[in-house]
Design a protein around this motif. Structure first.
Motif, PDB file in Angstrom:
ATOM      1  N   ARG A   1       2.518   0.021  -4.478  1.00 44.17           N
ATOM      2  CA  ARG A   1       3.161   1.306  -4.268  1.00 44.17           C
ATOM      3  C   ARG A   1       4.171   1.213  -3.124  1.00 44.17           C
ATOM      4  N   GLY A   2       3.997   0.236  -2.257  1.00 47.34           N
ATOM      5  CA  GLY A   2       4.925   0.059  -1.154  1.00 47.34           C
ATOM      6  C   GLY A   2       4.481   0.733   0.125  1.00 47.34           C
ATOM      7  N   CYS A   3       3.457   1.561   0.068  1.00 49.08           N
ATOM      8  CA  CYS A   3       2.921   2.205   1.259  1.00 49.08           C
ATOM      9  C   CYS A   3       1.411   2.013   1.278  1.00 49.08           C
ATOM     10  N   PHE A   4       0.875   2.004   2.465  1.00 48.46           N
ATOM     11  CA  PHE A   4      -0.549   1.817   2.657  1.00 48.46           C
ATOM     12  C   PHE A   4      -1.120   3.053   3.340  1.00 48.46           C
ATOM     13  N   PHE A   5      -2.356   3.356   3.057  1.00 50.48           N
ATOM     14  CA  PHE A   5      -3.043   4.445   3.725  1.00 50.48           C
ATOM     15  C   PHE A   5      -4.090   3.836   4.642  1.00 50.48           C
ATOM     16  N   HIS A   6      -3.917   4.053   5.911  1.00 52.85           N
ATOM     17  CA  HIS A   6      -4.794   3.512   6.927  1.00 52.85           C
ATOM     18  C   HIS A   6      -5.706   4.626   7.412  1.00 52.85           C
ATOM     19  N   VAL A   7      -6.949   4.609   6.974  1.00 55.59           N
ATOM     20  CA  VAL A   7      -7.948   5.582   7.431  1.00 55.59           C
ATOM     21  C   VAL A   7      -8.576   4.998   8.684  1.00 55.59           C
ATOM     22  N   ARG A   8      -8.602   5.805   9.747  1.00 55.51           N
ATOM     23  CA  ARG A   8      -9.083   5.278  11.020  1.00 55.51           C
ATOM     24  C   ARG A   8      -9.846   6.345  11.796  1.00 55.51           C
ATOM     25  N   PRO A   9     -10.749   5.883  12.663  1.00 57.30           N
ATOM     26  CA  PRO A   9     -11.517   6.838  13.476  1.00 57.30           C
ATOM     27  C   PRO A   9     -10.696   7.367  14.639  1.00 57.30           C
ATOM     28  N   LEU A  10     -11.004   8.579  15.024  1.00 57.89           N
ATOM     29  CA  LEU A  10     -10.458   9.196  16.227  1.00 57.89           C
ATOM     30  C   LEU A  10     -11.583   9.303  17.247  1.00 57.89           C
ATOM     31  N   GLU A  11     -11.250   9.732  18.437  1.00 60.76           N
ATOM     32  CA  GLU A  11     -12.298   9.987  19.425  1.00 60.76           C
ATOM     33  C   GLU A  11     -13.153  11.162  18.949  1.00 60.76           C
ATOM     34  N   GLY A  12     -14.387  11.170  19.348  1.00 59.79           N
ATOM     35  CA  GLY A  12     -15.262  12.287  19.011  1.00 59.79           C
ATOM     36  C   GLY A  12     -15.792  12.253  17.585  1.00 59.79           C
TER      37      GLY A  12
END
Length: 96
Positions: free
Chosen positions: A43-54
């Motif tokens: 698709r040419g783009c990636f989805f980066h799921v990542r943790p946040l603080e809390g």
């Protein structure tokens, strides 16, 4: 020949790696651009799921050069919710 065999000390923190939770391990994998699914790569783009603080989660849409081109409009209670939000967006992108 490993670096330990070359006379370099092994700097890997094996104890920390053994004690990673599944969630921490998945966050590390998600942050590794080389591990992203081929479907995202095509698709040419990636989805980066990542943790946040809390203990909250978010996602970024990243181009092949690693530049963030879109960010989640809100944060999510857990990784599954953030992943589900990316799936809805991926579906819309396929239709475009």
């Amino acid at each position: 020949m490993s670096s330990a065999e070359d006379g370099e000390a092994d700097r890997t923190d094996w104890e920390r790696l053994r004690n990673l939770t599944d969630e921490e391990n998945e966050a590390n994998i998600a942050g590794d651009f080389d591990s992203w699914p081929l479907e995202d790569q095509a698709r040419g783009c990636f989805f980066h799921v990542r943790p946040l603080e809390g203990r909250r989660w978010t996602w970024d849409m990243v181009d092949p050069r690693g530049r963030v081109v879109a960010r989640a409009p809100a944060d999510y209670a857990d990784r599954a919710s953030a992943e589900a939000a990316t799936l809805a967006l991926k579906t819309r992108l396929k239709a475009a």
